[in-house]
Design a protein around this motif. Structure first.
Motif, short mmCIF file in Angstrom:
data_model
loop_
_atom_site.label_atom_id
_atom_site.label_comp_id
_atom_site.label_asym_id
_atom_site.label_seq_id
_atom_site.Cartn_x
_atom_site.Cartn_y
_atom_site.Cartn_z
N GLU A 266 -0.74 10.75 37.37
CA GLU A 266 0.07 10.42 36.20
C GLU A 266 -0.50 9.20 35.48
O GLU A 266 -1.03 8.29 36.12
N ALA A 267 -0.34 9.21 34.14
CA ALA A 267 -0.74 8.06 33.33
C ALA A 267 0.17 7.96 32.11
O ALA A 267 0.62 8.98 31.58
N THR A 268 0.44 6.74 31.68
CA THR A 268 1.24 6.52 30.47
C THR A 268 0.49 5.56 29.55
O THR A 268 -0.24 4.68 30.00
N PHE A 269 0.67 5.75 28.27
CA PHE A 269 0.10 4.88 27.25
C PHE A 269 0.91 5.04 25.98
O PHE A 269 1.65 6.02 25.82
N SER A 270 0.79 4.09 25.06
CA SER A 270 1.56 4.12 23.81
C SER A 270 0.63 4.14 22.62
O SER A 270 -0.30 3.32 22.52
N THR A 271 0.86 5.06 21.70
CA THR A 271 0.16 5.05 20.42
C THR A 271 0.87 4.09 19.47
O THR A 271 2.03 3.74 19.67
N PRO A 272 0.20 3.63 18.43
CA PRO A 272 0.80 2.60 17.57
C PRO A 272 1.84 3.15 16.60
O PRO A 272 1.78 4.31 16.20
N ALA A 273 2.79 2.31 16.26
CA ALA A 273 3.67 2.60 15.14
C ALA A 273 2.92 2.34 13.83
O ALA A 273 1.92 1.63 13.80
N GLN A 274 3.41 2.96 12.75
CA GLN A 274 2.84 2.74 11.42
C GLN A 274 3.93 2.29 10.46
O GLN A 274 4.99 2.90 10.39
N ILE A 275 3.67 1.22 9.75
CA ILE A 275 4.53 0.78 8.65
C ILE A 275 3.76 1.02 7.37
O ILE A 275 2.69 0.43 7.15
N ILE A 276 4.27 1.92 6.52
CA ILE A 276 3.52 2.40 5.36
C ILE A 276 4.27 2.02 4.09
O ILE A 276 5.47 2.31 3.95
N VAL A 277 3.58 1.38 3.17
CA VAL A 277 4.15 0.99 1.87
C VAL A 277 3.19 1.44 0.79
O VAL A 277 1.98 1.21 0.88
N GLY A 278 3.71 2.08 -0.26
CA GLY A 278 2.84 2.53 -1.33
C GLY A 278 3.58 2.74 -2.63
O GLY A 278 4.82 2.74 -2.67
N THR A 279 2.81 2.94 -3.69
CA THR A 279 3.41 3.17 -5.00
C THR A 279 2.52 4.10 -5.82
O THR A 279 1.30 4.17 -5.61
N ARG A 280 3.16 4.82 -6.74
CA ARG A 280 2.48 5.61 -7.76
C ARG A 280 3.02 5.18 -9.11
O ARG A 280 4.23 5.21 -9.34
N LEU A 281 2.12 4.75 -9.99
CA LEU A 281 2.50 4.18 -11.28
C LEU A 281 1.81 4.96 -12.40
O LEU A 281 0.58 4.99 -12.46
N ARG A 282 2.61 5.61 -13.25
CA ARG A 282 2.05 6.33 -14.39
C ARG A 282 1.84 5.34 -15.53
O ARG A 282 2.79 4.86 -16.14
N VAL A 283 0.57 5.03 -15.82
CA VAL A 283 0.23 4.04 -16.84
C VAL A 283 -0.05 4.67 -18.19
O VAL A 283 -0.17 3.97 -19.20
N ALA A 284 -0.19 5.98 -18.22
CA ALA A 284 -0.40 6.73 -19.45
C ALA A 284 0.10 8.15 -19.20
O ALA A 284 0.28 8.53 -18.03
N PRO A 285 0.34 8.93 -20.24
CA PRO A 285 0.88 10.28 -20.01
C PRO A 285 0.07 11.12 -19.02
O PRO A 285 0.63 11.96 -18.32
N LYS A 286 -1.24 10.88 -18.93
CA LYS A 286 -2.09 11.68 -18.05
C LYS A 286 -2.67 10.90 -16.87
O LYS A 286 -3.41 11.48 -16.07
N VAL A 287 -2.35 9.63 -16.75
CA VAL A 287 -3.00 8.78 -15.75
C VAL A 287 -1.96 8.15 -14.82
O VAL A 287 -1.01 7.52 -15.28
N THR A 288 -2.16 8.33 -13.50
CA THR A 288 -1.31 7.73 -12.49
C THR A 288 -2.17 6.94 -11.52
O THR A 288 -3.17 7.45 -11.00
N LEU A 289 -1.79 5.68 -11.31
CA LEU A 289 -2.48 4.83 -10.34
C LEU A 289 -1.73 4.86 -9.01
O LEU A 289 -0.50 4.92 -8.98
#
Length: 432
Positions: A266-289
């Motif tokens: 038997e063996a035990t181990f822990s994978t990491p947690a992830q804290i994710i932050v992001g944004t999508r910003l439409r700067v023009a009718p056809k362009v999203t950053l």
């Protein structure tokens, strides 16, 4: 017990869970769970909507007006050299000597195809259920039997299957929330060489196989208006419990008593947690950053704890890391969107503690891609990534049979060189 000392000190069991290489997001995590995301170097997934973003944020499916299914596959094509500089071994009663064997291991990380998929079904205009299938920690490495790295790495194979049922709710016109359960299966096998007392004797060998089911969870929120979306999500780490078989063979002379087969290791181990932050910003009718940052709690992978009959903890000393990415989407027409992005990722491995089975380093990920809407209900996503890795040291010291009269010190001194990867992703989305 000599067997126990050989397993622990040679760090063979540590490697069953430490799969790294030039195709991953960080260490042994694979982020290629969306062809759409690959095209912008995974810079906006936590803030995007629909089934392709379900892995990153369960809130992404809230408020959907029609059911959607998404499938994707990523062909991962890594290259790199793991080169010996001056690795030394000291056998019983002898001075330090070169480890010998093949001095340059070329492309030890195997090519492969990583599949993923998700489906989201709205119950009404605010509530939706979803299911994502992914393989976030799948990997295979092969070193030659006579490689200079053979005492820490020979062949390693890992398959994980993550099943993520989710529910999401649009609480208001601007606020979405979601939660998921992560049910994860892991199946792993590894092998490595064991040194016999004399260099003129063939090496012994040990192999470990194990598998198990474990659980984690995810939660997320999205806030949006007519031109901007902000997404925040948390993916818990998963404490894995694997049970399997261990075989030691090929040891002769005073080490021969350690040849045996054990079951229910038997063996035990822990994978990491992830804290994710992001944004999508439409700067023009056809362009999203797009912009996204992920904090990985890799320090949770501090040790692998082995149960009976070994009963030891193997320190890993990983560090917490950060990846950041930025990208752009451009609507070239009503049907065609093109995109690009770049991502910078840190390695959780540390100098002085990095072995050949985890030849990881900081990397840059450059992505381009696009989406084409074939019909109002069917769309195709393409992505291509080029990942570059910094040259990095392979320098973790080990000792086989530590604490016994046969203790054999191995001082690794190598380098990861010329490492890079091409990742080609293809996906499809179907509304129904």
């Amino acid at each position: 017990m000599l067997l126990k000392a050989s397993l622990v000190a040679a760090s063979a069991l540590t490697s069953i869970f430490a799969f790294a290489g030039p195709a991953n997001a960080q260490a042994f995590y694979l982020q290629e769970q969306s062809a759409r995301g690959a095209g912008r170097a995974f810079s906006g997934e936590v803030a995007d909507t629909g089934a392709p973003s379900l892995w990153w944020n369960p809130a992404s499916i809230a408020g959907m007006t029609q059911a959607e299914a998404a499938i994707a596959a990523a062909a991962i094509l890594p290259k790199g050299d793991v080169v010996n500089n001056a690795t030394l071994i000291r056998r019983l009663g002898q001075a330090f000597a070169p480890v010998g064997g093949e001095q340059v291991s070329r492309n030890p990380i195997n090519k492969g195809v990583l599949p993923s998929g998700a489906i989201a079904i709205p119950l009404n205009d605010r509530i939706a259920f979803g299911l994502a299938l992914s393989s976030p920690y799948s990997f295979t490495t092969d070193y030659a039997e006579d490689s200079w790295a053979r005492y820490s790495a020979d062949r390693t194979k890992l398959l994980t299957i993550d099943i993520q049922p989710s529910v999401a709710v649009a609480l208001t016109d601007w606020l979405r929330v979601g939660a998921s359960l992560n049910v994860e299966y892991a199946d792993a096998s590894l092998s490595n060489a064991l040194p016999n007392v004399l260099a003129t004797l063939p090496d012994g060998r040990q192999e470990l196989k194990g598998n198990g089911w474990d659980f984690g969870w995810s939660a997320g929120v999205q806030m949006h208006n007519d031109f901007m979306t902000v997404g925040i999500a948390y993916k818990s780490g998963i404490k894995h419990h694997l049970t399997g078989d261990l075989t030691v063979s090929g040891l002769v002379g005073p080490l021969a008593a350690s040849n045996r087969s054990l079951s229910d290791v038997e063996a035990t181990f822990s994978t990491p947690a992830q804290i994710i932050v992001g944004t999508r910003l439409r700067v023009a009718p056809k362009v999203t950053l797009n912009a996204q940052a992920v904090r990985f709690t890799w320090a949770d992978f501090d040790a692998i704890r082995l149960g009976a009959p070994v009963n030891e903890a193997l320190p890993q000393s990983y560090r917490n890391t950060l990846s950041v990415a930025g990208g752009i989407d451009y609507d070239a027409s009503d049907r065609l969107t093109v995109r690009a992005g770049v991502q910078r990722g840190q390695t959780p491995t540390q100098n002085g503690l990095r072995d050949a089975r985890v030849p990881d380093s900081n990397r840059w990920n450059y992505g381009v891609g696009g989406s084409y809407q074939l019909t109002p209900r069917i769309g195709v996503d393409l992505g291509a990534n080029y990942v570059t890795f910094e040259d990095q040291t392979i320098d973790r010291p080990t000792a086989a049979y530590a604490g016994t009269a046969a203790q054999t010190a191995i001082l690794s001194d190598g380098t990861l060189q010329n490492a890079h990867a091409i990742v080609l992703s293809l996906g499809a989305r179907v509304g129904f």
